[in-house]
Scaffold this active site. Structure first.
Site, mmCIF file in Angstrom:
data_model
loop_
_atom_site.group_PDB
_atom_site.id
_atom_site.type_symbol
_atom_site.label_atom_id
_atom_site.label_comp_id
_atom_site.label_asym_id
_atom_site.label_seq_id
_atom_site.Cartn_x
_atom_site.Cartn_y
_atom_site.Cartn_z
ATOM 1 N N SER A 140 103.731 18.426 -71.631
ATOM 2 C CA SER A 140 105.202 18.045 -71.064
ATOM 3 C C SER A 140 105.498 16.684 -71.415
ATOM 4 O O SER A 140 104.688 16.067 -72.898
ATOM 5 C CB SER A 140 104.743 17.671 -69.565
ATOM 6 O OG SER A 140 106.145 16.739 -68.986
ATOM 7 N N TYR A 154 100.004 12.442 -63.257
ATOM 8 C CA TYR A 154 100.721 13.826 -64.217
ATOM 9 C C TYR A 154 100.646 13.829 -65.816
ATOM 10 O O TYR A 154 100.679 14.267 -66.701
ATOM 11 C CB TYR A 154 102.005 14.466 -63.987
ATOM 12 C CG TYR A 154 102.590 15.189 -64.462
ATOM 13 C CD1 TYR A 154 102.138 16.297 -64.079
ATOM 14 C CD2 TYR A 154 103.947 15.531 -65.234
ATOM 15 C CE1 TYR A 154 102.897 17.746 -64.615
ATOM 16 C CE2 TYR A 154 105.085 16.918 -65.929
ATOM 17 C CZ TYR A 154 104.040 17.617 -65.373
ATOM 18 O OH TYR A 154 104.971 18.669 -66.331
#
Length: 250
Positions: A140, A154
């Site tokens: 990501s 995350y």
């Protein structure tokens, strides 16, 4: 050249769209996820659109370590070989650390890192035996730098899986086994349905975002920020911006 591609988390979002685009490119597919009803519908759609392709589906909860190995080996046995594994399954839960959200943060850490490690182990077991393969890790943009508040855990997991893949790449350099790390920006998916309006300005459709992902995978790029614009230049800014500017940017 037709490849056999295993995709985890393939029942929706980026995983399902990757399956559609890979099938359109002429590849065979091994698709797994928890939601088998969606997998079966996807399989039917793919075979209707691409009757010459082979599409196998299996139920998989990536947090079940034993099941990960069982499913990967089963696909290998069903299809004869696995040429590419896309470690895509992930979770976006989270809360600022120290605010009572440990359960959500732990679940994200276990799914996004420990389960990804199990998937890498299972994939590499197959690739080492074949002496060939292509491991694709979906990281990501948040892996570029530690993120605040609900994104902290995350982002840390996505940095962790990127380093896991990069370590494998360093080990396997010069061998027939390739490793790709993708750093997607804001791509419309089930995981980010609730993102803020400011973030939506940079959001691209699932189809467009996945097209950039698939292009990088097909080229076997070592790493790619996708889509390239604006995320490749933004990755540099995010990584090196002074903290006051960084906080304003995010």
């Amino acid at each position: 050249m037709t490849k056999t591609i295993l995709i985890t988390g393939a029942s929706g979002g980026l995983g399902a769209e990757m399956a559609r685009q890979f099938a359109a490119l002429g590849h065979d597919l091994a698709l797994c996820a928890r939601r088998t009803d969606r997998l079966e519908r996807l399989r039917s759609d793919l075979l209707a659109d691409h009757p010459g392709r082979r599409v196998e589906v299996r139920a998989l909860d990536v947090n079940d370590d034993d099941q990960v190995f069982e499913v990967f080996r089963g696909f290998r046995d069903d299809l004869g070989r696995i040429d590419r594994v896309v470690v895509n399954a992930g979770l976006g839960k989270g809360a600022p650390i120290g605010t009572g959200g440990f359960a959500a943060n732990r679940q994200t850490a276990m799914t996004n890192f420990v389960a990804a490690l199990a998937q890498c182990e299972a994939a590499m077991e197959i690739f080492r035996a074949q002496d060939a393969g292509h491991l694709v890790m979906v990281s990501s943009m948040s892996a570029v730098r530690g993120m605040p508040k609900a994104m902290t855990t995350y982002a840390a997991t996505k940095a962790g899986v990127a380093h896991l893949a990069e370590g494998l790449r360093a080990e396997l350099h010069g061998t027939p086994i390739r490793v790709t790390v993708l750093y997607p920006g804001y791509i419309a998916s089930e995981m980010n349905d609730g993102v803020a309006a400011a973030e939506n300005k940079l959001m691209v459709s699932t189809e467009k975002g996945v097209r950039a992902m698939v292009a990088a995978i097909e080229k076997e790029r070592e790493s790619a920020f996708v889509p390239t614009l604006p995320w490749a230049p933004l990755s540099v800014l995010l990584k090196h911006a002074p903290l006051p500017l960084f906080k304003r940017l995010i």
